[in-house]
Design a protein around this motif. Structure first.
Motif, PDB file in Angstrom:
ATOM      1  N   LEU A  75     -31.152 -40.641 -25.861  1.00 27.56           N
ATOM      2  CA  LEU A  75     -30.924 -41.053 -24.483  1.00 27.56           C
ATOM      3  C   LEU A  75     -31.461 -42.443 -24.212  1.00 27.56           C
ATOM      4  O   LEU A  75     -30.882 -43.202 -23.415  1.00 27.56           O
ATOM      5  N   TYR A  76     -32.554 -42.798 -24.864  1.00 22.82           N
ATOM      6  CA  TYR A  76     -33.129 -44.131 -24.649  1.00 22.82           C
ATOM      7  C   TYR A  76     -32.173 -45.236 -25.096  1.00 22.82           C
ATOM      8  O   TYR A  76     -32.165 -46.327 -24.511  1.00 22.82           O
ATOM      9  N   LEU A  77     -31.388 -44.974 -26.136  1.00 27.51           N
ATOM     10  CA  LEU A  77     -30.435 -45.973 -26.595  1.00 27.51           C
ATOM     11  C   LEU A  77     -29.483 -46.368 -25.470  1.00 27.51           C
ATOM     12  O   LEU A  77     -29.171 -47.544 -25.274  1.00 27.51           O
ATOM     13  N   PHE A  78     -29.032 -45.356 -24.719  1.00 26.33           N
ATOM     14  CA  PHE A  78     -28.126 -45.618 -23.610  1.00 26.33           C
ATOM     15  C   PHE A  78     -28.875 -46.246 -22.435  1.00 26.33           C
ATOM     16  O   PHE A  78     -28.386 -47.184 -21.805  1.00 26.33           O
ATOM     17  N   GLY A  79     -30.050 -45.716 -22.141  1.00 26.50           N
ATOM     18  CA  GLY A  79     -30.817 -46.242 -21.015  1.00 26.50           C
ATOM     19  C   GLY A  79     -31.123 -47.718 -21.159  1.00 26.50           C
ATOM     20  O   GLY A  79     -30.910 -48.516 -20.233  1.00 26.50           O
ATOM     21  N   PHE A  80     -31.611 -48.113 -22.330  1.00 27.67           N
ATOM     22  CA  PHE A  80     -31.934 -49.524 -22.548  1.00 27.67           C
ATOM     23  C   PHE A  80     -30.677 -50.391 -22.535  1.00 27.67           C
ATOM     24  O   PHE A  80     -30.703 -51.527 -22.054  1.00 27.67           O
ATOM     25  N   THR A  81     -29.573 -49.868 -23.073  1.00 28.38           N
ATOM     26  CA  THR A  81     -28.324 -50.632 -23.062  1.00 28.38           C
ATOM     27  C   THR A  81     -27.885 -50.930 -21.631  1.00 28.38           C
ATOM     28  O   THR A  81     -27.574 -52.081 -21.283  1.00 28.38           O
ATOM     29  N   TYR A  82     -27.867 -49.919 -20.780  1.00 26.12           N
ATOM     30  CA  TYR A  82     -27.377 -50.107 -19.417  1.00 26.12           C
ATOM     31  C   TYR A  82     -28.309 -50.997 -18.597  1.00 26.12           C
ATOM     32  O   TYR A  82     -27.852 -51.823 -17.794  1.00 26.12           O
ATOM     33  N   LEU A  83     -29.617 -50.838 -18.795  1.00 22.61           N
ATOM     34  CA  LEU A  83     -30.552 -51.723 -18.101  1.00 22.61           C
ATOM     35  C   LEU A  83     -30.370 -53.166 -18.577  1.00 22.61           C
ATOM     36  O   LEU A  83     -30.419 -54.109 -17.775  1.00 22.61           O
ATOM     37  N   TYR A  84     -30.142 -53.324 -19.870  1.00 20.65           N
ATOM     38  CA  TYR A  84     -29.910 -54.647 -20.453  1.00 20.65           C
ATOM     39  C   TYR A  84     -28.666 -55.279 -19.821  1.00 20.65           C
ATOM     40  O   TYR A  84     -28.664 -56.462 -19.430  1.00 20.65           O
ATOM     41  N   VAL A  85     -27.594 -54.486 -19.714  1.00 25.77           N
ATOM     42  CA  VAL A  85     -26.369 -54.977 -19.084  1.00 25.77           C
ATOM     43  C   VAL A  85     -26.636 -55.385 -17.637  1.00 25.77           C
ATOM     44  O   VAL A  85     -26.202 -56.452 -17.181  1.00 25.77           O
ATOM     45  N   GLY A  86     -27.369 -54.549 -16.917  1.00 30.97           N
ATOM     46  CA  GLY A  86     -27.674 -54.841 -15.518  1.00 30.97           C
ATOM     47  C   GLY A  86     -28.435 -56.139 -15.348  1.00 30.97           C
ATOM     48  O   GLY A  86     -28.074 -56.987 -14.513  1.00 30.97           O
ATOM     49  N   PHE A  87     -29.479 -56.330 -16.141  1.00 29.35           N
ATOM     50  CA  PHE A  87     -30.276 -57.555 -16.041  1.00 29.35           C
ATOM     51  C   PHE A  87     -29.452 -58.776 -16.444  1.00 29.35           C
ATOM     52  O   PHE A  87     -29.566 -59.844 -15.830  1.00 29.35           O
ATOM     53  N   ASN A  88     -28.621 -58.627 -17.478  1.00 29.96           N
ATOM     54  CA  ASN A  88     -27.779 -59.745 -17.902  1.00 29.96           C
ATOM     55  C   ASN A  88     -26.853 -60.206 -16.781  1.00 29.96           C
ATOM     56  O   ASN A  88     -26.655 -61.409 -16.574  1.00 29.96           O
ATOM     57  N   GLN A  89     -26.282 -59.234 -16.049  1.00 25.25           N
ATOM     58  CA  GLN A  89     -25.341 -59.583 -15.002  1.00 25.25           C
ATOM     59  C   GLN A  89     -26.039 -60.174 -13.780  1.00 25.25           C
ATOM     60  O   GLN A  89     -25.578 -61.155 -13.203  1.00 25.25           O
ATOM     61  N   VAL A  90     -27.151 -59.601 -13.395  1.00 26.33           N
ATOM     62  CA  VAL A  90     -27.857 -60.066 -12.202  1.00 26.33           C
ATOM     63  C   VAL A  90     -28.438 -61.464 -12.410  1.00 26.33           C
ATOM     64  O   VAL A  90     -28.349 -62.334 -11.537  1.00 26.33           O
ATOM     65  N   PHE A  91     -29.031 -61.675 -13.583  1.00 28.41           N
ATOM     66  CA  PHE A  91     -29.687 -62.960 -13.847  1.00 28.41           C
ATOM     67  C   PHE A  91     -28.816 -63.922 -14.653  1.00 28.41           C
ATOM     68  O   PHE A  91     -29.275 -64.981 -15.052  1.00 28.41           O
ATOM     69  N   GLU A  92     -27.543 -63.516 -14.881  1.00 32.44           N
ATOM     70  CA  GLU A  92     -26.569 -64.363 -15.579  1.00 32.44           C
ATOM     71  C   GLU A  92     -27.112 -64.856 -16.920  1.00 32.44           C
ATOM     72  O   GLU A  92     -27.048 -66.042 -17.249  1.00 32.44           O
ATOM     73  N   LEU A  93     -27.646 -63.906 -17.700  1.00 32.27           N
ATOM     74  CA  LEU A  93     -28.186 -64.221 -19.021  1.00 32.27           C
ATOM     75  C   LEU A  93     -27.072 -64.232 -20.056  1.00 32.27           C
ATOM     76  O   LEU A  93     -26.016 -63.629 -19.863  1.00 32.27           O
ATOM     77  N   SER A  94     -27.306 -64.906 -21.166  1.00 25.19           N
ATOM     78  CA  SER A  94     -26.336 -64.881 -22.252  1.00 25.19           C
ATOM     79  C   SER A  94     -26.362 -63.507 -22.915  1.00 25.19           C
ATOM     80  O   SER A  94     -27.341 -62.767 -22.817  1.00 25.19           O
ATOM     81  N   LEU A 136     -28.249 -58.699 -26.086  1.00 32.07           N
ATOM     82  CA  LEU A 136     -27.613 -57.393 -25.905  1.00 32.07           C
ATOM     83  C   LEU A 136     -26.684 -57.086 -27.060  1.00 32.07           C
ATOM     84  O   LEU A 136     -26.596 -55.944 -27.518  1.00 32.07           O
ATOM     85  N   GLY A 137     -25.994 -58.118 -27.555  1.00 37.41           N
ATOM     86  CA  GLY A 137     -25.086 -57.915 -28.675  1.00 37.41           C
ATOM     87  C   GLY A 137     -25.796 -57.434 -29.920  1.00 37.41           C
ATOM     88  O   GLY A 137     -25.348 -56.481 -30.573  1.00 37.41           O
ATOM     89  N   TRP A 138     -26.899 -58.079 -30.252  1.00 35.30           N
ATOM     90  CA  TRP A 138     -27.632 -57.666 -31.452  1.00 35.30           C
ATOM     91  C   TRP A 138     -28.325 -56.328 -31.263  1.00 35.30           C
ATOM     92  O   TRP A 138     -28.444 -55.533 -32.206  1.00 35.30           O
ATOM     93  N   PHE A 139     -28.765 -56.038 -30.045  1.00 32.05           N
ATOM     94  CA  PHE A 139     -29.297 -54.701 -29.769  1.00 32.05           C
ATOM     95  C   PHE A 139     -28.201 -53.662 -29.950  1.00 32.05           C
ATOM     96  O   PHE A 139     -28.454 -52.548 -30.435  1.00 32.05           O
ATOM     97  N   SER A 140     -26.975 -54.021 -29.582  1.00 33.22           N
ATOM     98  CA  SER A 140     -25.849 -53.102 -29.750  1.00 33.22           C
ATOM     99  C   SER A 140     -25.612 -52.779 -31.220  1.00 33.22           C
ATOM    100  O   SER A 140     -25.198 -51.663 -31.554  1.00 33.22           O
ATOM    101  N   LEU A 141     -25.862 -53.743 -32.104  1.00 32.30           N
ATOM    102  CA  LEU A 141     -25.747 -53.461 -33.541  1.00 32.30           C
ATOM    103  C   LEU A 141     -26.762 -52.406 -33.952  1.00 32.30           C
ATOM    104  O   LEU A 141     -26.435 -51.478 -34.713  1.00 32.30           O
ATOM    105  N   PHE A 142     -27.991 -52.519 -33.455  1.00 37.66           N
ATOM    106  CA  PHE A 142     -29.013 -51.508 -33.733  1.00 37.66           C
ATOM    107  C   PHE A 142     -28.564 -50.138 -33.235  1.00 37.66           C
ATOM    108  O   PHE A 142     -28.709 -49.125 -33.932  1.00 37.66           O
ATOM    109  N   VAL A 143     -28.007 -50.107 -32.010  1.00 46.41           N
ATOM    110  CA  VAL A 143     -27.537 -48.841 -31.442  1.00 46.41           C
ATOM    111  C   VAL A 143     -26.408 -48.267 -32.290  1.00 46.41           C
ATOM    112  O   VAL A 143     -26.365 -47.055 -32.549  1.00 46.41           O
ATOM    113  N   ALA A 144     -25.481 -49.112 -32.733  1.00 42.48           N
ATOM    114  CA  ALA A 144     -24.353 -48.650 -33.539  1.00 42.48           C
ATOM    115  C   ALA A 144     -24.824 -48.007 -34.834  1.00 42.48           C
ATOM    116  O   ALA A 144     -24.330 -46.944 -35.232  1.00 42.48           O
TER     117      ALA A 144
END
Length: 203
Positions: free
Chosen positions: A64-83, A87-95
């Motif tokens: 469950l943490y894999l999903f939780g951290f992914t979605y929080l990461y997406v949220g912060f990226n969008q709000v703060f307009e981060l590159s 998140l992409g490399w974290f997604s490789l770890f999740v995959a």
């Protein structure tokens, strides 16, 4: 994964797919990512606190943490307009982890349907890695459509089946899910091609 958590995985993947296709602004999509991401952090923490060292319970909560951290990461990226590289490399770890979790479903928990579901999630998070980590923007629309299909195939539908007591996991259901996932890949490719062709050409 709990049936309630799985239901909202479907919801947030649906929203994120629409966001990738430009149908929902990033900051608007961030709200649900924060809600579901927080839920996928709080719930497994409570489960772990009550696990009494049970390896099966701990294993189930860890995913469950894999999903939780992914979605929080997406949220912060969008709000703060981060590159998106982090998140992409974290997604490789999740995959990679999702592949292992899928194997566990086949070898230890005797749940072939969720084994296939984890493998489909591995494909999806690999697409996120290619899109965000390696900057392969040509995959954007394909990833958006596939995310939408995956939202229902691996989230909403199995969650509703679990919640209504109709979930069955045998080799037959697993094979059907493989077929549907293959259809989703083909449909995503066709829709993304058509979607790109319909966009106005800008100079």
């Amino acid at each position: 994964m709990s049936s309630v958590g799985l239901l909202y995985v479907g919801a947030v993947l649906f929203i994120n797919g629409l966001m990738l296709l430009g149908k929902i602004p990033g900051k608007s999509a961030a709200v649900l990512n924060f809600f579901v991401g927080a839920m996928q952090i709080v719930f497994p923490t409570i489960i772990l606190a009550q696990a009494n060292g049970d390896p099966a319970v701990i294993l189930g909560a860890s995913g469950l943490y894999l999903f939780g951290f992914t979605y929080l990461y997406v949220g912060f990226n969008q709000v703060f307009e981060l590159s998106g590289e982090g998140l992409g490399w974290f997604s490789l770890f999740v995959a990679i982890t999702a592949v292992v979790m899928g194997i566990v479903q086949f070898t230890q928990t005797n749940d072939p349907v969720f084994g296939v579901i984890w493998f489909v999630w591995a494909i999806l998070w690999t697409l996120f890695f290619l899109l965000l980590g390696l900057g392969m923007q040509s995959l954007n629309d394909f990833t958006g459509w596939f995310t939408i299909f995956v939202a229902f195939l691996t989230g909403t539908i199995p969650a509703l089946m679990l919640l209504t007591g109709n979930y069955v996991s045998t080799a037959r259901e697993a094979i059907w899910l493989v077929v549907l996932a293959a259809v989703a890949i083909g449909a995503s490719f066709a829709l993304s091609t058509k979607y790109r062709a319909s966009q106005p050409i800008t100079v």
